[in-house]
Design a protein around this motif. Structure first.
Motif, PDB file in Angstrom:
ATOM      1  N   ALA A 122      -5.549 -16.112  -3.398  1.00 30.67           N
ATOM      2  CA  ALA A 122      -4.777 -15.938  -2.160  1.00 30.67           C
ATOM      3  C   ALA A 122      -3.579 -15.036  -2.395  1.00 30.67           C
ATOM      4  O   ALA A 122      -3.249 -14.183  -1.555  1.00 30.67           O
ATOM      5  N   VAL A 123      -2.917 -15.183  -3.541  1.00 27.70           N
ATOM      6  CA  VAL A 123      -1.786 -14.323  -3.895  1.00 27.70           C
ATOM      7  C   VAL A 123      -2.233 -12.869  -3.999  1.00 27.70           C
ATOM      8  O   VAL A 123      -1.558 -11.948  -3.508  1.00 27.70           O
ATOM      9  N   THR A 124      -3.393 -12.656  -4.621  1.00 26.67           N
ATOM     10  CA  THR A 124      -3.939 -11.300  -4.734  1.00 26.67           C
ATOM     11  C   THR A 124      -4.177 -10.687  -3.364  1.00 26.67           C
ATOM     12  O   THR A 124      -3.845  -9.517  -3.108  1.00 26.67           O
ATOM     13  N   ALA A 125      -4.741 -11.494  -2.456  1.00 24.91           N
ATOM     14  CA  ALA A 125      -4.981 -11.009  -1.091  1.00 24.91           C
ATOM     15  C   ALA A 125      -3.675 -10.695  -0.379  1.00 24.91           C
ATOM     16  O   ALA A 125      -3.578  -9.700   0.355  1.00 24.91           O
ATOM     17  N   VAL A 126      -2.646 -11.518  -0.593  1.00 23.22           N
ATOM     18  CA  VAL A 126      -1.342 -11.293   0.035  1.00 23.22           C
ATOM     19  C   VAL A 126      -0.734  -9.983  -0.463  1.00 23.22           C
ATOM     20  O   VAL A 126      -0.196  -9.191   0.324  1.00 23.22           O
ATOM     21  N   ILE A 127      -0.809  -9.730  -1.773  1.00 19.19           N
ATOM     22  CA  ILE A 127      -0.263  -8.494  -2.329  1.00 19.19           C
ATOM     23  C   ILE A 127      -0.995  -7.282  -1.750  1.00 19.19           C
ATOM     24  O   ILE A 127      -0.374  -6.293  -1.331  1.00 19.19           O
ATOM     25  N   HIS A 128      -2.320  -7.370  -1.715  1.00 26.34           N
ATOM     26  CA  HIS A 128      -3.105  -6.239  -1.200  1.00 26.34           C
ATOM     27  C   HIS A 128      -2.800  -5.969   0.268  1.00 26.34           C
ATOM     28  O   HIS A 128      -2.557  -4.825   0.670  1.00 26.34           O
ATOM     29  N   ARG A 129      -2.777  -7.036   1.054  1.00 28.63           N
ATOM     30  CA  ARG A 129      -2.520  -6.875   2.490  1.00 28.63           C
ATOM     31  C   ARG A 129      -1.117  -6.315   2.724  1.00 28.63           C
ATOM     32  O   ARG A 129      -0.921  -5.475   3.620  1.00 28.63           O
ATOM     33  N   SER A 130      -0.156  -6.769   1.956  1.00 32.08           N
ATOM     34  CA  SER A 130       1.220  -6.282   2.117  1.00 32.08           C
ATOM     35  C   SER A 130       1.298  -4.795   1.806  1.00 32.08           C
ATOM     36  O   SER A 130       1.984  -4.037   2.497  1.00 32.08           O
ATOM     37  N   MET A 131       0.601  -4.368   0.754  1.00 34.24           N
ATOM     38  CA  MET A 131       0.599  -2.945   0.397  1.00 34.24           C
ATOM     39  C   MET A 131      -0.072  -2.105   1.477  1.00 34.24           C
ATOM     40  O   MET A 131       0.397  -1.007   1.812  1.00 34.24           O
ATOM     41  N   VAL A 132      -1.158  -2.616   2.025  1.00 34.27           N
ATOM     42  CA  VAL A 132      -1.860  -1.873   3.078  1.00 34.27           C
ATOM     43  C   VAL A 132      -0.977  -1.743   4.320  1.00 34.27           C
ATOM     44  O   VAL A 132      -0.844  -0.663   4.898  1.00 34.27           O
ATOM     45  N   ARG A 133      -0.355  -2.868   4.722  1.00 33.59           N
ATOM     46  CA  ARG A 133       0.497  -2.833   5.918  1.00 33.59           C
ATOM     47  C   ARG A 133       1.673  -1.878   5.745  1.00 33.59           C
ATOM     48  O   ARG A 133       1.965  -1.059   6.628  1.00 33.59           O
TER      49      ARG A 133
END
Length: 252
Positions: free
Chosen positions: A57-68
């Motif tokens: 979940a942390v990995t997904a949060v980091i990725h999504r934050s970078m994309v946004r």
């Protein structure tokens, strides 16, 4: 999402993503090793499995934050303040293992509260560091907010599962996710979404919730006091989330 927007989003993440995930993973590894030394029972397989789930979940949060952040402002630098937030994310994953096993006894009983406190207190460090070094970035702000939300959600589940907070406190833990989901659904339906006015109460809410979770995680003074405090916190926090929803939906 079109093919062009997909490639654009991928380009905004680029090289920094694996490094930040590796940084969070290093924090988790160090925490597990330290737990193995301090906890007589050692981290159980269920504990490690829980850590792995939340780390995803942390990995997904980091990725999504970078994309946004990257989609709106181009590729963002990974500043020292952002690295502090990455450390916080790793601590959240390490703490989450206690959702899947019995808490440790003896002196190690203080470890869950210590891990949670570390992730919470560093929230003040990353923001102050970004301002002091004049390195405030869109990525840093988004990632900080997402890690805060994940920390509150995991913490709320932990204290309710331990019977140190009432069931209603779960609603406090997931209130932000519900609010964001409802707002996006409203936009998806083509309905107007108003901007929220600044609120001092809203700014203080996160600190109050985290303090409540920290108190509930401590071996002392015990669940009776922490449950009472959690009730007292839940009512105004949930009422304010409801008021914010009425505001963005144009009802007030």
């Amino acid at each position: 999402m079109t093919e062009t927007s997909r490639s654009s989003s991928a380009g905004t993440v680029g090289g920094p993503f694996p490094w930040t995930v590796a940084g969070a993973g290093t924090v988790v590894t160090v925490a597990l090793v330290a737990l193995g030394l301090a906890w007589e029972g050692k981290p159980t397989p269920a504990f490690v499995g829980g850590v792995a789930v939340v780390f995803l979940a942390v990995t997904a949060v980091i990725h999504r934050s970078m994309v946004r952040a990257g989609t709106a402002h181009g590729r963002q630098p990974i500043t020292a303040a952002t690295w502090v937030t990455v450390v916080r994310a790793g601590l959240v994953a390490a703490f989450a293992g206690f959702l899947f096993t019995e808490p440790p006894g003896g002196s190690a009983a203080w470890v869950p509260a210590g891990l949670f406190a570390g992730a919470a207190l560093l929230d003040a460090v990353d923001g102050a560091l970004a301002r002091r070094t004049d390195s405030v970035t869109e990525l840093g702000g988004i990632l900080d907010t997402e890690v805060d939300a994940l920390l509150v959600a995991v913490g709320a589940v932990a204290v309710v599962a331990a019977d140190a907070a009432p069931l209603v406190f779960l609603a406090v833990g997931v209130a932000r996710y519900a609010f964001v989901a409802a707002t996006r659904w409203r936009r998806h339906r083509g309905l107007a979404v108003a901007d929220l006015a600044p609120s001092q109460f809203r700014r203080a809410t996160g600190a109050v919730i985290m303090s409540t979770v920290f108190l509930a995680l401590l071996p002392v003074p015990g669940p009776e006091l922490s449950r009472t405090i959690a009730w007292l916190v839940s009512v105004p926090v949930l009422a304010h989330f409801l008021w914010d929803w009425l505001s963005v939906s144009g009802r007030v």
